[in-house]
Design a protein around this motif. Structure first.
Motif, PDB file in Angstrom:
ATOM      1  N   UNK B 152      42.878  44.097  35.477  1.00  0.00           N
ATOM      2  CA  UNK B 152      41.500  44.580  35.647  1.00  0.00           C
ATOM      3  C   UNK B 152      40.509  43.446  35.377  1.00  0.00           C
ATOM      4  N   UNK B 153      40.801  42.643  34.346  1.00  0.00           N
ATOM      5  CA  UNK B 153      39.926  41.499  34.040  1.00  0.00           C
ATOM      6  C   UNK B 153      39.877  40.548  35.238  1.00  0.00           C
ATOM      7  N   UNK B 154      41.023  40.354  35.879  1.00  0.00           N
ATOM      8  CA  UNK B 154      41.064  39.454  37.042  1.00  0.00           C
ATOM      9  C   UNK B 154      40.238  40.002  38.206  1.00  0.00           C
ATOM     10  N   UNK B 155      40.244  41.336  38.353  1.00  0.00           N
ATOM     11  CA  UNK B 155      39.427  41.884  39.447  1.00  0.00           C
ATOM     12  C   UNK B 155      37.938  41.783  39.107  1.00  0.00           C
ATOM     13  N   UNK B 156      37.638  41.809  37.787  1.00  0.00           N
ATOM     14  CA  UNK B 156      36.222  41.784  37.383  1.00  0.00           C
ATOM     15  C   UNK B 156      35.598  40.397  37.481  1.00  0.00           C
ATOM     16  N   UNK B 157      36.451  39.373  37.481  1.00  0.00           N
ATOM     17  CA  UNK B 157      35.923  38.005  37.365  1.00  0.00           C
ATOM     18  C   UNK B 157      35.024  37.616  38.534  1.00  0.00           C
ATOM     19  N   UNK B 158      35.250  38.241  39.689  1.00  0.00           N
ATOM     20  CA  UNK B 158      34.396  37.934  40.841  1.00  0.00           C
ATOM     21  C   UNK B 158      33.200  38.895  40.937  1.00  0.00           C
ATOM     22  N   UNK B 159      33.010  39.687  39.877  1.00  0.00           N
ATOM     23  CA  UNK B 159      31.913  40.669  39.820  1.00  0.00           C
ATOM     24  C   UNK B 159      31.875  41.523  41.095  1.00  0.00           C
ATOM     25  N   UNK B 160      32.932  42.271  41.343  1.00  0.00           N
ATOM     26  CA  UNK B 160      32.972  43.052  42.586  1.00  0.00           C
ATOM     27  C   UNK B 160      32.011  44.244  42.553  1.00  0.00           C
ATOM     28  N   UNK B 161      31.637  44.696  43.738  1.00  0.00           N
ATOM     29  CA  UNK B 161      30.759  45.873  43.814  1.00  0.00           C
ATOM     30  C   UNK B 161      31.588  47.132  43.993  1.00  0.00           C
ATOM     31  N   UNK B 162      32.852  46.924  44.396  1.00  0.00           N
ATOM     32  CA  UNK B 162      33.765  48.060  44.597  1.00  0.00           C
ATOM     33  C   UNK B 162      35.123  47.678  44.006  1.00  0.00           C
ATOM     34  N   UNK B 163      35.694  48.586  43.208  1.00  0.00           N
ATOM     35  CA  UNK B 163      37.040  48.314  42.671  1.00  0.00           C
ATOM     36  C   UNK B 163      37.992  49.406  43.144  1.00  0.00           C
ATOM     37  N   UNK B 164      39.145  48.958  43.637  1.00  0.00           N
ATOM     38  CA  UNK B 164      40.173  49.889  44.091  1.00  0.00           C
ATOM     39  C   UNK B 164      41.292  49.887  43.054  1.00  0.00           C
ATOM     40  N   UNK B 165      41.578  51.037  42.503  1.00  0.00           N
ATOM     41  CA  UNK B 165      42.630  51.145  41.484  1.00  0.00           C
ATOM     42  C   UNK B 165      43.826  51.862  42.101  1.00  0.00           C
ATOM     43  N   UNK B 166      44.970  51.198  42.135  1.00  0.00           N
ATOM     44  CA  UNK B 166      46.170  51.837  42.667  1.00  0.00           C
ATOM     45  C   UNK B 166      47.033  52.298  41.489  1.00  0.00           C
ATOM     46  N   UNK B 167      47.031  53.586  41.236  1.00  0.00           N
ATOM     47  CA  UNK B 167      47.800  54.187  40.134  1.00  0.00           C
ATOM     48  C   UNK B 167      47.597  53.418  38.821  1.00  0.00           C
ATOM     49  N   UNK B 168      46.374  53.394  38.297  1.00  0.00           N
ATOM     50  CA  UNK B 168      46.121  52.554  37.114  1.00  0.00           C
ATOM     51  C   UNK B 168      46.867  52.976  35.862  1.00  0.00           C
ATOM     52  N   UNK B 169      47.296  54.243  35.777  1.00  0.00           N
ATOM     53  CA  UNK B 169      47.928  54.693  34.528  1.00  0.00           C
ATOM     54  C   UNK B 169      49.431  54.954  34.678  1.00  0.00           C
TER      55      UNK B 169
END
Lengths: 276, 242
Positions: B152-169
């Motif tokens: 999740x930190x890696x996806x946040x590093x580019x400051x995205x406007x949309x995040x897609x979570x594939x089965x996060x839990x």
């Protein structure tokens, strides 16, 4: 009645056709599909490789991993190759009273054929399988997809650098293997004789010509390119989870080794054309 | 002001004779958390992979941030993908790199950023997921929950406007699952992102969703809030929440 007979005789024929289709046609079709996909990967390599930005840091890292890390294996194989070839050739040459030709004969064999082919096969086994397994593992654990969705170009970062490193490093490894192999041959000659280092290499270089060295060097570039491309192709297109990783590594070695022999055959034919 | 950031029209995808997605239509607004619910193999992951062009749809249109995906060339597609974060089911951390290198990797193209700036950014996103101490660890040294956090930190590093979570839990214990679900909410409020969350974890859906859709046999079978769907008159829809 006659219609029934016709139907009965048609059924086995249909089965035979179906059998041929399943057994052979599908295999031939899948072979050509693989060749087409590999060709596409190679074309994409050339298209991507010339387009900036270039991945120099990763290229150097791969050159180190592919080249430097393969050196000990290649060196040991080269040394044994030269030593064994000399020991095995001596009795035959002695029968013809041509023992003095041993250094020259071994040198020509090593430089023209045995050095490049054996080193390329060792390289295919170590590097081809390594690239295949690494990329396949990255593919099935979605690491390549992760690079792609973060806006990177995984093909450039992973494939282009590995193919380029394999292409650059194999010729260098072959030169090293040839040199070590000739040293092994020198040891082999001296097991049952007394030839000075200077005299041995004088005989070696006295016999070798440009047409021995240059085509052999050029073909190693193609061998390296083939090993890199096939390893990357098998790894980058892997599927079926963990099983796919093993399959990719295995197929990379088999097809890369086969490609080395096929390319060698073509190279020998072309060289003999120019020689004549 | 345009608030729709994702628009999917008549999306169809088949693998051989298996029609995974049939005529899917969907819109996602800025800042919204949409949960996509459904049985395993119902095409949920295929849907979000079609969104970022990891899988090419057979028919239909995907519009991201006002741009039609199929009209983009490679460079335009890569530029657009930088606005989208993707947390994979397995986190998909680069296993030959440390946590720090994993986080720095998406920034490689941004030559304008100074080393100190990158360092600060890495610490900021690691702090957001509570893993500053893991910066020099290898992915193999991390637990499942930690891997998801680093992903999740890696996806946040580019400051995205949309995040897609594939089965996060998936694959996490209930406590860690709850922590990850709350983290998704924290990320939404801190970074003002929209999210599409693929899950079949009811608790995760309850915590994170503003709106939900349920996919059945490749079609968008039901749509509504968590409360509406959990109290649905449809027995099949209700069975998900039991």
């Amino acid at each position: 009645m006659s219609t029934d007979l016709k139907t009965a005789s048609a059924k086995p024929l249909e089965k035979v056709i179906e059998h041929i289709e399943n057994r052979y046609i599908k295999n031939i079709k899948s072979f050509f599909e693989e060749v087409t996909l590999l060709t596409r990967l190679i074309l994409r390599f050339f298209k991507t490789a010339v387009k900036p930005p270039f991945e120099f840091a990763e290229l150097i890292k791969q050159a180190y991993l592919i080249g430097y890390k393969s050196f000990p294996l290649v060196a040991i194989t080269g040394f044994i190759m030269g030593l064994v070839l000399t020991i095995q050739s001596r009795p035959t040459l002695a029968d013809f009273g041509a023992e003095s030709w041993l250094p020259a004969m071994v040198a020509v064999s090593i430089i023209r054929e045995i050095g490049p082919v054996i080193t390329a096969l060792i390289f295919a086994g170590k590097v081809g399988s390594g690239i295949g397994a690494e990329l396949a593992s990255m593919k099935v654990t979605e690491q390549i997809d992760a690079m792609e969705v973060s806006g990177m170009n995984p093909f450039k970062y992973l494939v282009v650098t590995r193919i380029a490193a394999a292409t650059f490093m194999l010729p260098i490894l072959v030169i090293a293997a040839d040199a070590i192999s000739l040293y092994g041959a020198y040891i082999g000659v001296n097991l049952k004789g007394d030839v000075s280092f200077h005299l041995f290499f004088l005989q070696v270089f006295g016999k070798l010509t440009f047409s021995d060295v240059f085509p052999a060097f050029i073909k190693t570039i193609f061998f390296g390119f083939a090993v890199g491309s096939i390893g990357c192709y098998k790894g980058y297109n892997a599927s079926k989870g963990t099983e796919g990783v093993g399959e990719a590594a295995n197929a990379a070695v088999v097809f890369a080794s086969l490609a080395v022999f096929v390319l060698d055959m073509i190279a020998v034919q072309l060289t003999s054309l120019f020689d004549s | 002001m345009e608030t729709t950031i994702v628009e999917i029209e008549h999306l169809n995808k088949s693998f051989g004779n298996n029609h995974v997605l049939r005529d899917i239509n969907l819109k996602i607004e800025k800042g919204e958390n949409l949960v996509v619910f459904g049985k395993s193999g119902s095409g949920k992951s295929v849907l979000i992979k079609c969104l970022v062009d990891l899988i090419e749809p057979d028919e239909g249109k995907v519009v991201l941030f006002g741009k039609t995906m199929s009209d983009l060339n490679d460079d335009e597609l890569n530029a657009l993908r930088k606005k989208v974060g993707f947390l994979f089911q397995s986190a998909a951390l680069y296993d030959s790199m440390t946590v720090r290198e994993n986080l720095e990797f998406p920034l490689r193209d941004l030559k304008t950023k100074a080393k100190e700036e990158i360092e600060a950014l890495v610490f900021e996103v690691l702090k957001s997921v509570g893993l500053e101490d893991a910066i020099d660890k290898m992915p193999s040294e991390l637990s499942g929950g930690m891997r998801k956090r680093v992903g999740l930190a890696r996806t946040l590093i580019l400051k995205p406007e949309l995040i897609l979570y594939d089965e996060p839990t998936t694959g996490l214990d209930p406590i860690t699952s709850k922590e990850i679900s709350k983290l998704i909410l924290d990320v939404q409020s801190k970074y003002h992102t929209a999210s599409i969350i693929i899950t079949h974890d009811v608790e995760c859906a309850r915590i994170t969703s503003n709106r939900m859709i349920i996919i059945k046999d490749g079609i968008c079978y039901a749509e509504g809030t968590f409360k509406e769907l959990s109290e649905s008159k449809d027995e099949w829809v209700r069975s998900f929440f039991k």
